[in-house]
Design an enzyme around this catalytic site. Structure first.
Site, short mmCIF file in Angstrom:
data_model
loop_
_atom_site.label_atom_id
_atom_site.label_comp_id
_atom_site.label_asym_id
_atom_site.label_seq_id
_atom_site.Cartn_x
_atom_site.Cartn_y
_atom_site.Cartn_z
N TYR A 142 -0.89 -8.63 -8.02
CA TYR A 142 -0.33 -7.34 -7.64
C TYR A 142 0.85 -7.58 -6.72
CZ TYR A 142 0.04 -2.61 -5.70
OH TYR A 142 0.49 -1.37 -5.29
N ASP A 237 4.62 -14.40 -3.30
CA ASP A 237 4.29 -13.11 -2.69
C ASP A 237 3.13 -13.36 -1.73
OD1 ASP A 237 3.58 -10.61 -1.92
OD2 ASP A 237 3.35 -9.79 -3.95
N LYS A 265 1.62 -6.54 5.39
CA LYS A 265 0.27 -6.56 5.97
C LYS A 265 0.24 -7.16 7.38
CE LYS A 265 -1.90 -5.57 1.66
NZ LYS A 265 -1.64 -6.01 0.32
#
Ligand SMILES: *Cc1c(COP(=O)(O)O)cnc(C)c1O
Length: 428
Positions: A142, A237, A265
């Protein structure tokens, strides 16, 4: 009706599905999502005043736990000086310096407000840098919800059965090549099939968005070698793994350096921050130095920078990663023992404070093997744990997270709850 139930009904009247991010909705496990009243350390309290041990931790950002006093104080102090200026502040340089000091491959960094923005900007940069259009990604990874990445996507898209979202043009879909994770031969074949067309290969170097899946030995090194040979940009990522599995993310842990890195995050310490970083040569293509446009009214927001700085500073204290690693190992060994005792077929693994378990007898190396999991057993296990005050992710296809506020007692209580939960499930 419970307060949670009432809150969910109210939300659904004005917010699609009652949530502002789909995985929160409990669709994969059934039932009503818990509305949070407050949180502290490794626990949160819901509207019905029940306390839960949290293994979601806002899906990764809260490595220091909820409402860490140093982070809260930093945000409060920053708020008193003004919440947004649309002009630069020194806090942005300070957080950028921390990132460049911690993440091995990053020489320069640009802040935005989410992981989605970071990957979207990284893709644009990689395309501009190479003058090519195609992106290679891996099914089940994702990378946020930009169009190019919603082809065989993980996380909520996977959980809700919409890995290929409607609303994405055929042209976009044509430029995205989605391959099986850990399949180096497929990457080789893609480069052969599209000579001079692949701008970049992007991946989660440890995957947290189809459950927790690790690269096979040699996979990351193989990607590094292939991208170099074919003149494509390698993008790690590390929105989820950055500052999570090591101070410098997977690239430090595995000693493989990508050309570009996306962060999010943890870097925002629980406030909205994303960042794209990489070699200066690539980063200098960004506007206003270069021609690649990228911008944001709230980018580098002072409250978010303050939370990020406080978090990364604390993470540089000695011993924190070792402690987290040991705690996650204790949890996974404990759960493994429980599953074995009850004859539950499973896979369970951990790196740093990131962990996952799948209810399948098959080793999980990619999306196809992850999907062999017994999702209905996961749903029942999830609810049995919830009854016992333990909050795992409301989907089989998400990683779990520990924080520095979890401790051995909480982990042991979790393992005991799992033992009790499965005994109860087997008795019915
Ligand atoms: C969470 C995540 C994103 C998206 O970040 P948002 O802040 O939710 O937009 C991108 N990539 C990975 C690996 C993620 O885990």
């Amino acid at each position: 009706m419970s307060q949670n139930g009432a809150a969910f009904e109210r939300a659904q009247r004005v917010i699609p599905g009652g949530v502002n991010s789909p995985v929160r909705a409990f669709k994969a496990v059934g039932g009503t999502p818990l509305f949070v009243k407050s949180a502290r350390g490794c626990t949160f309290v819901d509207l019905d005043d029940k306390t839960y041990v949290d293994y979601v931790m806002s899906w990764g950002p809260l490595i220091l736990g909820h409402a860490h006093p140093a982070v809260v104080e930093a945000v409060q102090n920053a708020a008193g000086r003004g919440t947004s200026f649309g002009a630069p502040t020194e806090a942005e340089s300070e957080l950028a310096e921390l990132i460049v000091g911690m993440v091995p491959s990053v020489e320069k960094v640009r802040f935005c407000s989410s992981g989605t923005e970071a990957t979207m900007s990284a893709l644009r940069l990689a395309r501009a840098f190479t003058g090519r259009d195609k992106v290679v990604k891996f099914a089940g990874c994702y990378h946020g919800h930009a169009d190019a990445f919603l082809i065989s996507a993980g996380s909520g898209a996977l959980t809700l059965g919409t890995p290929d979202s409607p609303g994405i043009t055929a042209g976009t879909a044509r430029d995205t090549v989605s391959l099986a994770y850990n399949d180096l031969d497929a990457v080789r074949a893609a480069f052969d099939a599209h000579p001079g067309e692949i701008a970049c290969v992007i991946l989660e170097p440890y995957v947290g968005n189809m459950g927790f899946v690790l690269p096979k030995p040699g996979f990351l090194a193989g990607l590094r070698e292939l991208t170099q040979r074919h003149g494509a940009v390698l993008i790690f990522d590390e929105v989820m793994t950055g500052f999570r599995v090591a101070p410098g993310g997977v690239q430090q842990r595995e000693n493989i350096l990508p050309d570009m890195t996306t962060l999010g995050k943890i870097v925002g310490g629980g406030l909205p921050v994303g960042a794209v970083g990489g070699r200066s040569e690539i980063m200098e293509r960004l506007s206003p130095v270069g021609a690649v446009y990228q911008a944001g009214t709230l980018s580098g927001n002072p409250l978010a920078m303050a939370a990020g700085i406080a978090t990364l500073r604390l993470l540089q204290e000695a011993g924190i990663y070792e402690k987290l690693d040991g705690l996650a190992a204790r949890l996974i060994e404990g759960l493994d023992t429980v599953f074995v005792r009850h004859g539950v077929a499973h896979q369970a693994t951990q790196r740093g404070s990131m962990f996952g378990f799948f209810f399948t007898p098959q080793p999980v190396t990619d999306l196809a093997s992850a999907k062999t999991s017994d999702v209905s057993f996961y749903a029942r296990f999830f609810h049995a744990m919830l009854e016992r005050g333990i909050y795992f992710a409301p989907s089989q296809f998400e990683a779990g997270f520990l924080s520095s506020m979890h401790d051995e007692a909480v982990v042991d209580r979790t393992v005991a709850a799992a033992d009790d939960a499965i005994a109860a499930l087997h008795a019915t």
